[in-house]
Write a protein that holds these residues in place. Structure first.
Motif, PDB file in Angstrom:
ATOM      1  N   LEU A   5      53.874  72.261 104.927  1.00 28.24           N
ATOM      2  CA  LEU A   5      55.070  73.082 105.104  1.00 28.24           C
ATOM      3  C   LEU A   5      55.944  72.987 103.864  1.00 28.24           C
ATOM      4  O   LEU A   5      56.758  73.864 103.598  1.00 28.24           O
ATOM      5  CB  LEU A   5      55.852  72.636 106.341  1.00 28.24           C
ATOM      6  CG  LEU A   5      55.146  72.907 107.656  1.00 28.24           C
ATOM      7  CD1 LEU A   5      55.922  72.290 108.806  1.00 28.24           C
ATOM      8  CD2 LEU A   5      54.986  74.398 107.875  1.00 28.24           C
ATOM      9  N   PHE A   6      55.767  71.895 103.141  1.00 24.65           N
ATOM     10  CA  PHE A   6      56.422  71.703 101.853  1.00 24.65           C
ATOM     11  C   PHE A   6      55.542  70.757 101.061  1.00 24.65           C
ATOM     12  O   PHE A   6      54.663  70.100 101.611  1.00 24.65           O
ATOM     13  CB  PHE A   6      57.842  71.145 102.003  1.00 24.65           C
ATOM     14  CG  PHE A   6      57.962  70.033 103.009  1.00 24.65           C
ATOM     15  CD1 PHE A   6      57.473  68.759 102.753  1.00 24.65           C
ATOM     16  CD2 PHE A   6      58.575  70.264 104.226  1.00 24.65           C
ATOM     17  CE1 PHE A   6      57.596  67.748 103.675  1.00 24.65           C
ATOM     18  CE2 PHE A   6      58.701  69.248 105.162  1.00 24.65           C
ATOM     19  CZ  PHE A   6      58.199  67.987 104.885  1.00 24.65           C
ATOM     20  N   GLU A  11      62.105  69.190  99.460  1.00 30.15           N
ATOM     21  CA  GLU A  11      62.107  70.655  99.390  1.00 30.15           C
ATOM     22  C   GLU A  11      62.703  71.296 100.646  1.00 30.15           C
ATOM     23  O   GLU A  11      63.181  72.425 100.591  1.00 30.15           O
ATOM     24  CB  GLU A  11      60.681  71.188  99.200  1.00 30.15           C
ATOM     25  CG  GLU A  11      60.128  70.925  97.841  1.00 30.15           C
ATOM     26  CD  GLU A  11      58.729  71.468  97.667  1.00 30.15           C
ATOM     27  OE1 GLU A  11      58.270  71.454  96.529  1.00 30.15           O
ATOM     28  OE2 GLU A  11      58.095  71.911  98.640  1.00 30.15           O
ATOM     29  N   ASP A  12      62.663  70.600 101.773  1.00 30.23           N
ATOM     30  CA  ASP A  12      63.208  71.150 103.018  1.00 30.23           C
ATOM     31  C   ASP A  12      63.854  70.039 103.844  1.00 30.23           C
ATOM     32  O   ASP A  12      63.322  69.606 104.869  1.00 30.23           O
ATOM     33  CB  ASP A  12      62.109  71.844 103.820  1.00 30.23           C
ATOM     34  CG  ASP A  12      62.674  72.777 104.880  1.00 30.23           C
ATOM     35  OD1 ASP A  12      63.841  72.580 105.296  1.00 30.23           O
ATOM     36  OD2 ASP A  12      61.955  73.694 105.297  1.00 30.23           O
ATOM     37  N   PRO A  13      65.018  69.547 103.403  1.00 28.41           N
ATOM     38  CA  PRO A  13      65.663  68.438 104.106  1.00 28.41           C
ATOM     39  C   PRO A  13      66.029  68.764 105.557  1.00 28.41           C
ATOM     40  O   PRO A  13      65.981  67.882 106.414  1.00 28.41           O
ATOM     41  CB  PRO A  13      66.895  68.137 103.268  1.00 28.41           C
ATOM     42  CG  PRO A  13      67.021  69.215 102.270  1.00 28.41           C
ATOM     43  CD  PRO A  13      65.735  69.972 102.233  1.00 28.41           C
ATOM     44  N   ALA A  14      66.372  70.012 105.846  1.00 30.11           N
ATOM     45  CA  ALA A  14      66.735  70.377 107.223  1.00 30.11           C
ATOM     46  C   ALA A  14      65.536  70.204 108.154  1.00 30.11           C
ATOM     47  O   ALA A  14      65.682  69.718 109.281  1.00 30.11           O
ATOM     48  CB  ALA A  14      67.246  71.807 107.269  1.00 30.11           C
ATOM     49  N   PHE A  19      62.818  66.994 112.737  1.00 26.78           N
ATOM     50  CA  PHE A  19      61.622  66.467 113.391  1.00 26.78           C
ATOM     51  C   PHE A  19      61.394  65.003 113.059  1.00 26.78           C
ATOM     52  O   PHE A  19      61.830  64.516 112.019  1.00 26.78           O
ATOM     53  CB  PHE A  19      60.391  67.296 112.992  1.00 26.78           C
ATOM     54  CG  PHE A  19      60.474  68.712 113.463  1.00 26.78           C
ATOM     55  CD1 PHE A  19      60.151  69.045 114.768  1.00 26.78           C
ATOM     56  CD2 PHE A  19      60.903  69.718 112.608  1.00 26.78           C
ATOM     57  CE1 PHE A  19      60.243  70.349 115.209  1.00 26.78           C
ATOM     58  CE2 PHE A  19      60.998  71.034 113.044  1.00 26.78           C
ATOM     59  CZ  PHE A  19      60.668  71.351 114.347  1.00 26.78           C
ATOM     60  N   GLN A  20      60.694  64.318 113.948  1.00 20.87           N
ATOM     61  CA  GLN A  20      60.380  62.896 113.767  1.00 20.87           C
ATOM     62  C   GLN A  20      58.914  62.645 113.428  1.00 20.87           C
ATOM     63  O   GLN A  20      58.576  61.608 112.896  1.00 20.87           O
ATOM     64  CB  GLN A  20      60.735  62.117 115.043  1.00 20.87           C
ATOM     65  CG  GLN A  20      62.215  62.065 115.318  1.00 20.87           C
ATOM     66  CD  GLN A  20      62.981  61.391 114.183  1.00 20.87           C
ATOM     67  OE1 GLN A  20      62.605  60.315 113.739  1.00 20.87           O
ATOM     68  NE2 GLN A  20      64.028  62.031 113.705  1.00 20.87           N
ATOM     69  N   ASN A  21      58.031  63.567 113.773  1.00 19.67           N
ATOM     70  CA  ASN A  21      56.590  63.409 113.572  1.00 19.67           C
ATOM     71  C   ASN A  21      56.084  64.410 112.548  1.00 19.67           C
ATOM     72  O   ASN A  21      56.369  65.605 112.654  1.00 19.67           O
ATOM     73  CB  ASN A  21      55.835  63.616 114.894  1.00 19.67           C
ATOM     74  CG  ASN A  21      56.113  62.499 115.864  1.00 19.67           C
ATOM     75  OD1 ASN A  21      55.652  61.385 115.674  1.00 19.67           O
ATOM     76  ND2 ASN A  21      56.888  62.786 116.897  1.00 19.67           N
ATOM     77  N   PHE A  22      55.300  63.898 111.598  1.00 23.35           N
ATOM     78  CA  PHE A  22      54.748  64.737 110.540  1.00 23.35           C
ATOM     79  C   PHE A  22      53.269  64.420 110.349  1.00 23.35           C
ATOM     80  O   PHE A  22      52.856  63.269 110.460  1.00 23.35           O
ATOM     81  CB  PHE A  22      55.490  64.503 109.221  1.00 23.35           C
ATOM     82  CG  PHE A  22      56.912  64.968 109.265  1.00 23.35           C
ATOM     83  CD1 PHE A  22      57.262  66.211 108.794  1.00 23.35           C
ATOM     84  CD2 PHE A  22      57.903  64.159 109.802  1.00 23.35           C
ATOM     85  CE1 PHE A  22      58.580  66.647 108.856  1.00 23.35           C
ATOM     86  CE2 PHE A  22      59.208  64.583 109.866  1.00 23.35           C
ATOM     87  CZ  PHE A  22      59.563  65.831 109.396  1.00 23.35           C
ATOM     88  N   PHE A  36      60.425  58.760 100.144  1.00 23.65           N
ATOM     89  CA  PHE A  36      61.622  59.594 100.131  1.00 23.65           C
ATOM     90  C   PHE A  36      62.596  59.129 101.218  1.00 23.65           C
ATOM     91  O   PHE A  36      62.202  58.932 102.369  1.00 23.65           O
ATOM     92  CB  PHE A  36      61.260  61.064 100.330  1.00 23.65           C
ATOM     93  CG  PHE A  36      60.477  61.630  99.186  1.00 23.65           C
ATOM     94  CD1 PHE A  36      61.127  62.035  98.034  1.00 23.65           C
ATOM     95  CD2 PHE A  36      59.097  61.717  99.238  1.00 23.65           C
ATOM     96  CE1 PHE A  36      60.408  62.535  96.965  1.00 23.65           C
ATOM     97  CE2 PHE A  36      58.371  62.214  98.177  1.00 23.65           C
ATOM     98  CZ  PHE A  36      59.034  62.623  97.036  1.00 23.65           C
ATOM     99  N   PRO A  37      63.876  58.964 100.864  1.00 25.40           N
ATOM    100  CA  PRO A  37      64.868  58.474 101.837  1.00 25.40           C
ATOM    101  C   PRO A  37      64.941  59.306 103.122  1.00 25.40           C
ATOM    102  O   PRO A  37      65.116  58.745 104.199  1.00 25.40           O
ATOM    103  CB  PRO A  37      66.190  58.549 101.069  1.00 25.40           C
ATOM    104  CG  PRO A  37      65.811  58.492  99.628  1.00 25.40           C
ATOM    105  CD  PRO A  37      64.465  59.167  99.533  1.00 25.40           C
ATOM    106  N   ASN A  38      64.777  60.626 103.024  1.00 23.78           N
ATOM    107  CA  ASN A  38      64.896  61.455 104.229  1.00 23.78           C
ATOM    108  C   ASN A  38      63.682  61.342 105.155  1.00 23.78           C
ATOM    109  O   ASN A  38      63.669  61.931 106.228  1.00 23.78           O
ATOM    110  CB  ASN A  38      65.180  62.922 103.889  1.00 23.78           C
ATOM    111  CG  ASN A  38      64.085  63.575 103.084  1.00 23.78           C
ATOM    112  OD1 ASN A  38      63.287  62.904 102.421  1.00 23.78           O
ATOM    113  ND2 ASN A  38      64.049  64.886 103.102  1.00 23.78           N
ATOM    114  N   MET A  39      62.688  60.539 104.777  1.00 21.39           N
ATOM    115  CA  MET A  39      61.527  60.330 105.640  1.00 21.39           C
ATOM    116  C   MET A  39      61.499  58.919 106.239  1.00 21.39           C
ATOM    117  O   MET A  39      60.593  58.592 106.996  1.00 21.39           O
ATOM    118  CB  MET A  39      60.234  60.595 104.865  1.00 21.39           C
ATOM    119  CG  MET A  39      60.090  62.028 104.399  1.00 21.39           C
ATOM    120  SD  MET A  39      60.125  63.248 105.741  1.00 21.39           S
ATOM    121  CE  MET A  39      58.495  63.045 106.411  1.00 21.39           C
TER     122      MET A  39
END
Length: 83
Positions: A5-6, A11-14, A19-22, A36-39
């Motif tokens: 998706l990115f 690239e897509d912080p929102a 979501f919690q699962n990737f 990455f901090p946002n993960m």
């Protein structure tokens, strides 16, 4: 969220926040995402998928020494490559 998706999470912080699962296409990508901090705190699952090279072999015994992968590109780009 599904893979690709990115390229990287910033690239897509929102989307990362929502979501919690990737799912990632490999362990290497999973390990990269965790930097990455946002993960942080997310559940990231590698799901490597192979290609059946017998099923997707060139027809008629043709062989090629390259592969062109076009993702989200205009048709004009593909036409240029075919020339």
């Amino acid at each position: 969220m599904a893979p690709n998706l990115f390229v990287i999470p910033p690239e897509d912080p929102a989307l990362c926040e929502k979501f919690q699962n990737f799912v990632t296409p490999s362990r290497w990508v999973r390990n990269l995402y965790t930097t990455f901090p946002n993960m942080r705190g997310k559940r990231i699952w590698p799901w490597p998928v192979g290609i059946d090279t017998d099923k997707w072999a060139p027809a008629g015994g043709q062989t090629h020494d390259f592969f062109v992968y076009l993702k989200d590109r205009p048709a004009a780009v593909a036409a240029q490559i075919e020339e």
